[in-house]
Design a protein around this motif. Structure first.
Motif, mmCIF file in Angstrom:
data_model
loop_
_atom_site.group_PDB
_atom_site.id
_atom_site.type_symbol
_atom_site.label_atom_id
_atom_site.label_comp_id
_atom_site.label_asym_id
_atom_site.label_seq_id
_atom_site.Cartn_x
_atom_site.Cartn_y
_atom_site.Cartn_z
ATOM 1 N N THR A 21 39.132 42.921 46.971
ATOM 2 C CA THR A 21 38.360 42.733 45.737
ATOM 3 C C THR A 21 38.888 43.645 44.637
ATOM 4 O O THR A 21 39.687 44.558 44.878
ATOM 5 C CB THR A 21 36.865 43.035 45.973
ATOM 6 O OG1 THR A 21 36.733 44.407 46.383
ATOM 7 C CG2 THR A 21 36.306 42.128 47.071
ATOM 8 N N ARG A 22 38.401 43.411 43.443
ATOM 9 C CA ARG A 22 38.803 44.212 42.282
ATOM 10 C C ARG A 22 38.378 45.671 42.424
ATOM 11 O O ARG A 22 38.981 46.556 41.822
ATOM 12 C CB ARG A 22 38.177 43.651 41.006
ATOM 13 C CG ARG A 22 38.760 42.343 40.531
ATOM 14 C CD ARG A 22 37.899 41.761 39.412
ATOM 15 N NE ARG A 22 37.618 42.758 38.392
ATOM 16 C CZ ARG A 22 38.288 42.886 37.254
ATOM 17 N NH1 ARG A 22 39.311 42.080 36.998
ATOM 18 N NH2 ARG A 22 37.962 43.807 36.363
ATOM 19 N N SER A 23 37.321 45.909 43.166
ATOM 20 C CA SER A 23 36.777 47.275 43.253
ATOM 21 C C SER A 23 37.630 48.195 44.111
ATOM 22 O O SER A 23 37.387 49.397 44.151
ATOM 23 C CB SER A 23 35.354 47.237 43.801
ATOM 24 O OG SER A 23 35.324 46.621 45.071
ATOM 25 N N GLN B 195 38.136 52.595 49.156
ATOM 26 C CA GLN B 195 38.116 54.051 49.150
ATOM 27 C C GLN B 195 38.879 54.589 50.357
ATOM 28 O O GLN B 195 38.686 54.135 51.488
ATOM 29 C CB GLN B 195 36.669 54.555 49.191
ATOM 30 C CG GLN B 195 36.521 56.050 49.012
ATOM 31 C CD GLN B 195 36.794 56.484 47.585
ATOM 32 O OE1 GLN B 195 36.380 55.828 46.644
ATOM 33 N NE2 GLN B 195 37.517 57.590 47.431
ATOM 34 N N ASP C 252 39.028 47.369 38.995
ATOM 35 C CA ASP C 252 37.930 48.188 38.465
ATOM 36 C C ASP C 252 38.258 49.672 38.599
ATOM 37 O O ASP C 252 37.562 50.435 39.278
ATOM 38 C CB ASP C 252 36.633 47.869 39.223
ATOM 39 C CG ASP C 252 36.183 46.436 38.990
ATOM 40 O OD1 ASP C 252 36.530 45.892 37.931
ATOM 41 O OD2 ASP C 252 35.497 45.870 39.854
ATOM 42 N N TYR D 67 43.994 50.209 45.102
ATOM 43 C CA TYR D 67 43.782 48.892 44.512
ATOM 44 C C TYR D 67 44.994 48.016 44.834
ATOM 45 O O TYR D 67 46.134 48.495 44.830
ATOM 46 C CB TYR D 67 43.588 48.993 43.003
ATOM 47 C CG TYR D 67 42.409 49.863 42.611
ATOM 48 C CD1 TYR D 67 41.144 49.323 42.441
ATOM 49 C CD2 TYR D 67 42.569 51.229 42.439
ATOM 50 C CE1 TYR D 67 40.070 50.114 42.088
ATOM 51 C CE2 TYR D 67 41.509 52.044 42.090
ATOM 52 C CZ TYR D 67 40.259 51.477 41.912
ATOM 53 O OH TYR D 67 39.183 52.267 41.582
ATOM 54 N N ARG E 117 43.565 48.003 33.996
ATOM 55 C CA ARG E 117 42.127 48.145 34.215
ATOM 56 C C ARG E 117 41.366 46.842 33.996
ATOM 57 O O ARG E 117 40.193 46.743 34.341
ATOM 58 C CB ARG E 117 41.556 49.254 33.321
ATOM 59 C CG ARG E 117 41.908 50.653 33.818
ATOM 60 C CD ARG E 117 41.352 51.729 32.902
ATOM 61 N NE ARG E 117 41.484 53.057 33.482
ATOM 62 C CZ ARG E 117 42.579 53.790 33.430
ATOM 63 N NH1 ARG E 117 43.645 53.311 32.793
ATOM 64 N NH2 ARG E 117 42.621 54.988 33.988
ATOM 65 N N ARG F 31 40.773 55.900 45.436
ATOM 66 C CA ARG F 31 40.710 54.503 45.857
ATOM 67 C C ARG F 31 42.085 53.850 45.707
ATOM 68 O O ARG F 31 42.841 54.135 44.774
ATOM 69 C CB ARG F 31 39.686 53.718 45.030
ATOM 70 C CG ARG F 31 38.277 54.215 45.155
ATOM 71 C CD ARG F 31 37.312 53.339 44.366
ATOM 72 N NE ARG F 31 36.991 52.114 45.079
ATOM 73 C CZ ARG F 31 35.996 52.007 45.946
ATOM 74 N NH1 ARG F 31 35.220 53.038 46.205
ATOM 75 N NH2 ARG F 31 35.747 50.862 46.551
#
Length: 767
Positions: free
Chosen positions: A653-655, A658, A613, A591, A609, A589
């Motif tokens: 977003t934080r997530s 992918q 996420d 970020y 972190r 992923r």
């Protein structure tokens, strides 16, 4: 003989039925009870049973608007003991809400003491507060003692309670309601009472008026906390026509000039049902996390009125742009959903339009008018009967006195007497004219009234007053009979009552003026966040354990920095505050980090972190500055990979987002910028393969294709380069070496390759 082995043993007072039917019937009873007696309001008086019982209990305690206050504990206790056995705390909470002028547009309870505030603080305990009814509550109860509505037994049969209140104004829309039943819910906003009365008067005049026409009178919700509705008019019309929809509600604010070009935003009204303290906490969190970099500070300067100050970071910021960002990220803008699901006639749940709700109220008012008129007619008939008896007594006063003085049973004697004959002579021909004969026998009601009459009433003047009262009552009786027979007169009387209500509670009254205004939502062009950030040089430092910070300025990258014990440098590079950073994790992923939001360089920084996420088990593969037009080569240690455009991997977003799909035990292992026309791959077996970049697909997400084939181990590193310039690496001595003759290692993609050239680093890395 029949076999009874399968027949259950059932006691004489028990019965057997299938479990499915037993549960279904009982759940249906529970659902109906919840819908009718707890969650949904009655369209006629706009109240749920708990609120209706609270007001009725207060009326029995004579807690009028101009009277005394009484302890809330006594009120909730009487309500629970006599009418609503569901817990005094639940009753007190419901009563306290009726007293909160920030929750209820027209408060029904006048509270004395701490009944909570708009910050979200709870009311004081019921033993510390006192309450009485307001004039709005008294208007709902008007006519209750005149048989205006039906009564039913309370829960234990000792007392009676009203099924609905007479309600002289449409309280359902005036104060709104909300509730969740079984399989259905309701959510109705408050409205302006003056506008509702105008709409009712128009509906009386034009019964077939359309919902859209009624919106000429009812503009929309009127929330107790004010605010600005920015919903389009056609959307509002559709909402009231269908009974379902939503309203966009914004805080009311203005810009204060601080001099020398400085300014600040002052919020004076916040959206309905938004707690001010939580709103400020949310805005402060946005400042702390730098999600709104143009906002410097928020202060609560509220006293009796709301005053929330928003201070910008720079005077060059556009106020509309800043507010638009706050609308999107905080409760300075909310959506109030309307679901006009109510009980029609107290029994049938239905999602109603604006017209249907007003019609239900008007039909209820007509029924109340007819019942009160019939009640008044009965009282007039009773009084006329008594007056006829009094007049007969005055006309035959001496005979009445004789019977009362000398008869053993005067009541029976008075009832037996024939009063059609004149038993007495005229007292004085000069001032007394002999009356017409009486009607005959007196009724029991008349005799009781005569026997209970005071001696002081035996005067000539009293006789004249009785006749005047009788004539007035006869005239009123005739008017009531005309009213009961003529629908036009009935609607005229209802219209007259509504005009009187409007006069008392209208726009000139304390709660009368409209509070919520209307405006069009101005479309403010979105400005990229980086465009609002001052461009300053920084040095990004990220340690091996994932602690990240931003040093001010472009420092020497070889300079020794401090890290936590057992930690050390991993990534260090120059950047600017307007840059976006991309971080690639071993889970495949990407970020996104804003350079302006990185913690300062005074300490050791913060764990990355906490900002994204990234799972604890996933290592950081790479961290670099985002290039909007750049491309990346990504690959896993299994030897699979592809090319991905950087513009496609920016995460909002934080997530994260992918990109490379990997399965355990494999991990994302390589992320390198695409430069040149060829790809070089080296495996753990130290074999190098070079092939054209064109053989790699360009994707946004997936597993990719095979880069190099391995019998044992996996991929160590991969890079891209221009074949004409040659492939370079750092030799074990730290010198840069470039190999231009690569014919020995060039092959097809997914080949196994040849052993690395002499001097290739032992760590199998190109850089």
């Amino acid at each position: 003989m029949s076999d009874d082995t399968d027949t259950p043993n059932i006691e004489p007072n028990e019965s057997a039925e299938p479990l499915r039917r037993a549960i279904g019937e009982r759940y249906l009873q529970y659902a109906l009870s919840t819908i009718m007696h707890r969650a949904l309001p009655d369209a006629r008086d706009g109240l749920k049973p708990v609120h209706r019982r609270i007001l009725y209990a207060m009326s029995r305690l004579r807690l009028t608007a101009g009277g005394k206050f009484l302890k809330s504990a006594k009120i909730s206790g009487d309500t629970m003991g006599d009418f609503h056995p569901h817990g005094d705390q639940a009753i007190y909470d419901a009563m306290a809400r009726l007293a909160q002028d920030f929750n209820v547009r027209y408060p029904l309870v006048d509270g004395q003491g701490n009944f909570g505030n708009i910050d979200g603080d709870n009311p004081a305990a019921s033993r510390y507060t006192e309450a009485r009814m307001t004039v709005f509550a008294e208007a709902l109860l008007e006519g209750l003692d005149e048989n205006a509505v039906d009564f039913r037994d309370n829960y234990d049969g000792r007392l009676e309670e009203p099924e609905v209140l007479p309600a002289t104004y449409p309280n359902l829309l005036a104060n709104g309601s909300s509730g969740i039943a079984v399989g259905m819910a309701t959510n109705i906003p408050p409205h302006n009472l003056n506008e509702l009365c105008d709409a009712c008067l128009h509906l009386i005049k034009t019964p077939d008026a359309r919902d859209d026409t009624l919106l000429n009178f009812v503009q929309g919700p009127d929330f107790p906390t004010g605010g600005v509705i920015v919903e389009p008019r056609d959307s509002i019309a559709r909402t009231y026509r269908t009974g379902r929809g939503a309203f966009r509600l914004r805080a009311k604010h203005h810009t204060e000039d601080m001099g020398r070009g400085q300014w600040q935003i002052v919020v004076t009204e916040i959206p309905y049902q938004v707690q001010k303290s939580k709103l400020i906490e949310r805005i402060a969190e946005l400042i702390q996390t730098k999600k709104i970099p143009v906002l410097a500070d928020v202060r609560d300067e509220s006293a009796d009125d709301i005053r929330v100050v928003l201070e910008p970071k720079s005077k060059n910021v556009d106020p509309d742009v800043m507010m638009n960002m706050l609308y999107r990220n905080s409760d300075l803008e909310t959506r109030f959903s309307l679901n006009m699901n109510v009980l029609i006639d107290g029994r049938t749940p239905k999602v109603c339009s604006l017209k249907e709700v007003l019609r239900a109220f008007l039909d209820h008012r007509r029924e109340v008018l007819l019942r009160r008129s019939r009640y008044r007619l009965e009282k007039i008939d009773h009084r006329l009967e008594v007056l006829e008896g009094f007049i007969i007594a005055f006309l035959h006063l001496d005979r009445v006195i004789d019977i009362i003085r000398y008869d053993d049973d005067p009541k029976a004697a008075l009832m037996r007497e024939d009063w059609s004959r004149d038993h007495v002579r005229a007292r004085d021909e000069a001032d007394y004219v002999s009356p017409q004969p009486g009607p005959g026998e007196l009724s029991e009601v008349q005799v009781d009234a005569i026997l209970n009459m005071r001696l002081r009433s035996l005067r000539r003047l009293e006789e004249m007053e009785l006749k005047r009262e009788r004539d007035a009552l006869m005239l009123e009786r005739a008017q009531i009979e005309d009213l009961l027979e003529n629908a036009d007169l009935q609607w005229g009387r209802i219209a007259e009552q509504l005009r009187e209500t409007k006069k008392i509670f209208g726009k000139d009254a304390t709660y009368g003026p409209r509070r919520t205004q209307f405006a069009e939502a101005a479309e403010v062009e979105d400005v990229p966040i980086e465009a609002m950030i001052e461009r300053e040089p920084i040095t990004v430092v990220c340690s091996k354990m994932g602690w990240i910070r931003a040093m001010t300025g472009h420092i020497d990258l070889t300079r020794e920095l401090k890290f936590k014990d057992g930690d050390g440098p991993r990534f260090i590079f120059h950047a600017e505050t307007t840059d976006k950073l991309l971080m690639f994790g071993a889970n495949g992923r990407f970020y996104t980090l804003l350079a302006a939001n990185l913690p300062g360089g005074r300490g050791m920084g913060e764990p990355v972190r906490l900002m994204v996420d990234l799972p604890n088990e996933a290592e950081i593969v790479d961290l670099f500055i985002h290039r909007p037009d750049g491309k990346l080569l990504v690959g896993s240690d299994a030897g699979d990979g592809f090319v991905v455009p950087e513009a496609e991997i920016i995460a909002q977003t934080r997530s994260g987002k992918q990109a490379l799909n990997v399965k355990v035990p494999f991990k994302a292992h390589v992320c390198t910028p695409v430069r040149g026309d060829h790809v070089a791959v080296v495996g753990e077996n130290r074999k190098v393969l070079v092939f054209p970049l064109a053989e790699l697909p360009e994707m946004t997400r997936g597993k990719g294709v095979r880069l190099q084939r391995y019998k044992d181990g996996g991929m160590s590193d991969a890079t891209t380069f221009a074949l004409a310039e040659g492939l370079s690496w750092l030799d074990p001595a730290g010198r840069r070496r470039t190999e231009t003759d690569l014919a020995e290692w060039i092959g097809k993609r997914a080949g196994s390759g040849r052993m690395a050239p002499r001097g290739f680093p032992r760590d199998n890395r190109f850089t």
